[in-house]
Design a protein around this motif. Sequence first.
Motif, mmCIF file in Angstrom:
data_model
loop_
_atom_site.group_PDB
_atom_site.id
_atom_site.type_symbol
_atom_site.label_atom_id
_atom_site.label_comp_id
_atom_site.label_asym_id
_atom_site.label_seq_id
_atom_site.Cartn_x
_atom_site.Cartn_y
_atom_site.Cartn_z
ATOM 1 N N VAL A 1 1.160 -1.534 0.828
ATOM 2 C CA VAL A 1 0.019 0.061 -0.191
ATOM 3 C C VAL A 1 0.865 1.326 0.192
ATOM 4 C CG1 VAL A 1 -1.944 0.975 1.015
ATOM 5 C CG2 VAL A 1 -1.990 -0.715 0.669
ATOM 6 N N ASN B 1 8.709 5.956 -2.571
ATOM 7 C CA ASN B 1 10.149 5.183 -1.788
ATOM 8 C C ASN B 1 10.345 3.900 -1.081
ATOM 9 O OD1 ASN B 1 13.326 5.441 -1.458
ATOM 10 N ND2 ASN B 1 13.046 5.163 0.458
ATOM 11 N N ALA C 1 -6.704 1.973 -0.360
ATOM 12 C CA ALA C 1 -6.722 1.419 0.892
ATOM 13 C C ALA C 1 -7.807 1.634 1.597
ATOM 14 C CB ALA C 1 -5.592 0.358 1.147
ATOM 15 N N THR D 1 6.630 18.773 6.999
ATOM 16 C CA THR D 1 7.508 17.418 5.839
ATOM 17 C C THR D 1 6.084 15.626 5.484
ATOM 18 O OG1 THR D 1 8.910 18.617 6.180
ATOM 19 C CG2 THR D 1 9.267 16.977 4.190
ATOM 20 N N PHE D 2 7.070 15.059 7.651
ATOM 21 C CA PHE D 2 6.399 14.363 7.358
ATOM 22 C C PHE D 2 6.173 14.159 9.208
ATOM 23 C CE2 PHE D 2 10.891 12.818 7.596
ATOM 24 C CZ PHE D 2 10.967 12.143 8.198
#
Length: 489
Positions: free
Chosen positions: A9, A13, A179, A426-427
């Motif tokens: 899923v 990268n 998903a 960013t994350f």
Amino acid sequence: MPEYDVIVVGAGNAALAAAVSAREQGARRVVVLEKAPAELRGGNTHYSGGLFRFAFDRAEDLRPLVPDAEQHIAGFMTGVQPYPQALFHADLVRVTEGRTDPELAEILIGRSYDTIRWVAAQGIAMEPAVSLSGIKVGNTIKWSPGAVIRARQEGLGLSRMWFDAAERCGVEVRYATSAMRLDQDARGGVTGVTVRQPDSIVELTAKAVVLGCGGFEANTAWRARYLGRPWDHAKVRGTRYNTGDGLRMAIDIGALTYGQWTGCHSTPIDAGAPAYGDRKLTDKTNRLSYPFGVLVNARGRRFFDEGEDFQLYTYAKLGGIILNQPGGVAWQIFDHKVAPMLEGRYRTGKPVTAETLKDLVLGLVLDQAACLRTLEQYNAAAEDGHFDPTVHDGLGTPSLEPPKSNWAQRLDTPPFAAYPVTGGITFTFGGVKVNDRAQVLDTSWEPIPGLYACGEMVGGLFHANYPGGTGLMSGAVFGRLAGAHAAGA
Ligand SMILES: Cc1cc2nc3c(=O)[nH]c(=O)nc-3n(C[C@H](O)[C@H](O)[C@H](O)COP(=O)(O)OP(=O)(O)OC[C@H]3O[C@@H](n4cnc5c(N)ncnc54)[C@H](O)[C@@H]3O)c2cc1C
């Protein structure tokens, strides 16, 4: 008989490393589910600078990755310092305030060099990351430790090369396929995924599922819930599709949450950057040359030690610090001496410029009197000494609070320039707990049969801050691991 051996899923990268690794380890039918349509594919990976941080003992170890580097950069090898595992470890422990999970950190660092060689062997071409971490000194380029190599054509190239690699080894990719939930058998093992595709909702079955579908940085409500104010207003530097779906699906079937759920990677970006990542601008809204200037907030005050460390060790926390200033904005102020040292990315910005500091400040939307005072105090506090951007030169302003600890030259050479910045997310750092096989653990600390996770979804590695280039490396290491073990499931 399940339809697939492995369902992956996500299509960044980490996920594509998992898919390719699963094929390499013998999984015959591997499918990648990408929520985005084909033209927006690739997650944050597409937007990234493509920089990989990894450990190596000798500069020569880089040669297999960038065999022709010396043809383009004279003396390339002589400018590179080794970055042994112990140094990578010390950097990770230091910037995460000692909170990185030791087992995960050891996997990441211990496998980093072998994995970057494996990534290259999959056809991901590399190049020296000159514009990100190289500093020209005389005729040599000096590099920020451990952050020397990036994918050719940065994130754009990295994403494209991963899709090509997946295609070459027979991985199926389904676009616009999101998903929705994980399906389980009576024993709790994961048997597949229910997905929403453009015209229907269907169940796909598999022997194993790898979740590589990012964090929750693009989910406004979750940002408010877990990160708190003012993160609901943050601009998203990358994809709009990372809304925490994988985390929700895993938690729904009992996955153990792990890591710093109140933390995220966030950097100083152009205050005028779009609300979500721009496919062409990608990471060019970043503004990371602040160690060479002075940073002030809307009250005209300094609030951060711009010279605390090299930028790749401070930038990932500075975005959040800026976002938490009044109005969520700040100004980076430089003089002409350092103009040639500003990253090329500054060319995408619209600075305010002036011939005197006073005129510069009059062009800024902030408390002008306070700002001028701040700059005068800074200039008075800056000490004489030798400026050297390649080392911690100790050129500081110790009498100021906060001090500027390195690279503190006076602002005395016109023209002056001020760049408006905000903090872009960013994350996110919160994730699920995985073991050394990248299996997802449940709240009884037991692996959930058939379920693996990688990339931004792995919790526990990063806290408060992060050494630049580690996200892609972590994605490749845990993606490769997840795919290999999922293939054997
Ligand atoms: C501007 C920018 C610059 C960066 N630069 C660097 C750098 O130079 N070096 C570095 O190490 N890191 C960098 N990073 C961080 C790095 O990009 C991430 O750590 C890394 O790409 C994460 O990889 P990933 O595979 O986990 O997630 P992503 O690459 O974000 O991929 C997640 C995938 O999951 C998909 N997805 C989400 N939900 C679903 C669902 N329900 N169903 C199906 N698919 C779903 C998404 O569409 C996407 O394809 C940067 C990030 C940004 C935004």
